[in-house]
Each structure stands twice: as C-alpha cells, then as structure tokens.
Design a protein around this motif. Structure first.
Motif, short mmCIF file in Angstrom:
data_model
loop_
_atom_site.label_atom_id
_atom_site.label_comp_id
_atom_site.label_asym_id
_atom_site.label_seq_id
_atom_site.Cartn_x
_atom_site.Cartn_y
_atom_site.Cartn_z
N GLY A 27 0.84 -1.20 0.00
CA GLY A 27 0.00 0.00 0.00
C GLY A 27 0.87 1.24 0.00
N ASN A 28 0.25 2.40 0.11
CA ASN A 28 1.01 3.64 0.20
C ASN A 28 0.38 4.51 1.28
OD1 ASN A 28 -1.12 5.24 -0.89
ND2 ASN A 28 -0.51 4.68 -2.95
N ALA A 29 1.00 5.63 1.53
CA ALA A 29 0.52 6.50 2.60
C ALA A 29 -0.91 6.96 2.35
CB ALA A 29 1.45 7.70 2.74
N TYR A 30 -1.24 7.31 1.11
CA TYR A 30 -2.54 7.89 0.86
C TYR A 30 -3.69 6.92 1.09
CZ TYR A 30 0.09 11.77 -1.03
OH TYR A 30 0.95 12.81 -1.17
N THR A 99 -11.54 -3.19 -4.47
CA THR A 99 -10.21 -3.73 -4.80
C THR A 99 -9.20 -3.64 -3.65
OG1 THR A 99 -9.52 -1.62 -5.76
CG2 THR A 99 -10.47 -3.26 -7.26
N ARG A 100 -9.42 -2.74 -2.73
CA ARG A 100 -8.50 -2.58 -1.60
C ARG A 100 -9.25 -2.83 -0.30
NH1 ARG A 100 -7.91 1.80 -4.73
NH2 ARG A 100 -5.92 2.17 -5.70
N SER A 101 -8.71 -3.71 0.52
CA SER A 101 -9.31 -3.92 1.84
C SER A 101 -8.58 -3.06 2.86
CB SER A 101 -9.22 -5.38 2.26
OG SER A 101 -7.88 -5.73 2.56
N ARG A 102 -9.22 -2.81 3.98
CA ARG A 102 -8.54 -2.09 5.07
C ARG A 102 -7.26 -2.81 5.47
NH1 ARG A 102 -11.56 1.85 7.13
NH2 ARG A 102 -13.81 1.73 7.07
N GLY A 103 -7.33 -4.13 5.53
CA GLY A 103 -6.16 -4.91 5.90
C GLY A 103 -5.00 -4.72 4.96
N MET A 104 -5.28 -4.61 3.66
CA MET A 104 -4.22 -4.41 2.67
C MET A 104 -3.51 -3.08 2.86
SD MET A 104 -6.12 -5.75 -0.80
CE MET A 104 -4.88 -5.05 -1.88
N VAL A 105 -4.27 -2.03 3.16
CA VAL A 105 -3.69 -0.69 3.18
C VAL A 105 -3.27 -0.22 4.56
CG1 VAL A 105 -4.96 -0.06 1.09
CG2 VAL A 105 -5.90 0.56 3.33
N GLU A 109 0.02 -6.30 8.23
CA GLU A 109 1.07 -6.58 7.24
C GLU A 109 1.50 -5.33 6.48
OE1 GLU A 109 2.60 -9.53 7.23
OE2 GLU A 109 1.23 -10.03 8.87
N SER A 110 0.84 -4.22 6.69
CA SER A 110 1.22 -2.95 6.06
C SER A 110 2.24 -2.25 6.95
CB SER A 110 -0.02 -2.06 5.89
OG SER A 110 -0.42 -1.52 7.15
N ASP A 111 2.71 -1.10 6.49
CA ASP A 111 3.63 -0.31 7.33
C ASP A 111 2.97 0.15 8.62
OD1 ASP A 111 5.82 -0.60 5.66
OD2 ASP A 111 5.34 1.18 4.50
N TRP A 112 1.64 0.17 8.67
CA TRP A 112 0.92 0.53 9.90
C TRP A 112 1.06 -0.54 10.97
CZ3 TRP A 112 -0.99 5.11 11.16
CH2 TRP A 112 -1.15 6.05 10.14
N GLY A 113 1.44 -1.74 10.59
CA GLY A 113 1.58 -2.84 11.54
C GLY A 113 2.49 -2.50 12.71
#
Length: 138
Positions: A27-30, A99-105, A109-113
């Motif tokens: 994902g990305n920041a946005y 196309t994008r789940s909250r979990g993906m972004v 497993e994202s940088d938010w982890g």
C-alpha cells in the motif's frame, strides 16, 4: 489511583512517509490515510476516525508538539483513534471499488503494523480505551 480515570496515553510521533510502489504490495501512505482518517479519500473508504479534532484531554507534551506545527490554523485532518477502535476494525471491509481492503492498506502486514504493535503493547498496560493515536497533516 483506583477509580480515577487517567487521560488516554498519547503516542506522539513524527512519521515521514516515502512513496511505496503498489507492486511491493504494502500500500502507500494515501490509501492508509484515506482508510483510517479520511485524508485524500479518493479511494472511497469509510474512514475509521475522521474529523474528531484535537483531543481536549491531550497531554501537555502533545499539545506543545501540535502548537509547533501551528495548531488548527496551519494543519488539517486532525483526529484520533484508540486501540479499542483499531482492535474492532473490520479489516476485510473494502474501498468503494472493492479492490483494496482495510487490511491491505493499513493492517498488520502494512507499514501501519508497527504502529499497531506499539498500541497493542501499551493497551496491555493501560487498557485499550486509554491508548490513542493523534494525527494531523500539514
């Protein structure tokens, strides 16, 4: 003191984000900001914590940091969320395109982890409703 409610523990941090290519799958920041806070939400996420403003019971240190950035006059998107809210998020929920789940972004497993690990750990000591992340953008 038993029976006395302490203000939530604020996690004050500066986080500078470099763009992450979508092909890296993180994902990305946005899209994370859109999902969590409604910032640049062209993705059509239902934000978790949008537009709450700066918490009235924030610590002196956090209030000082907020003032350094100019406070309400110079920042936008000021809001906050507690670990209890993060823990209750439906990470499978998608943006308006599906196309994008909250979990993906913004999931583990994202940088938010990394942020979620810190908040989860603090909640084990202070309680889930007493740990919050306060954000603003400039």
């Amino acid at each position: 003191m038993p029976g006395v409610s302490e203000p939530p523990e604020d996690i004050a941090a500066r986080h500078e984000v470099e763009p992450v290519s979508a092909h890296q799958g993180r994902g990305n920041a946005y899209d994370g900001f859109a999902c969590l806070f409604g910032i640049r939400n062209t993705f059509g996420f239902r934000p978790v914590a949008e537009g709450r403003g700066f918490p009235s019971d924030a610590s002196e240190g956090l209030a000082s940091e907020f003032a350094v950035y100019g406070g309400p006059a110079d920042v936008f998107g000021t809001t906050w969320l507690t670990w209890a809210e993060v823990a209750a998020v439906d990470w499978a929920e998608t943006d308006s395109s599906g196309t994008r789940s909250r979990g993906m972004v913004a999931g583990d497993e994202s940088d938010w982890g990394r942020v979620w690990i810190v908040m989860r750990t603090l909640s084990e000591v202070h309680g889930a409703k007493n740990v919050r992340l306060v954000v603003w953008f400039h």
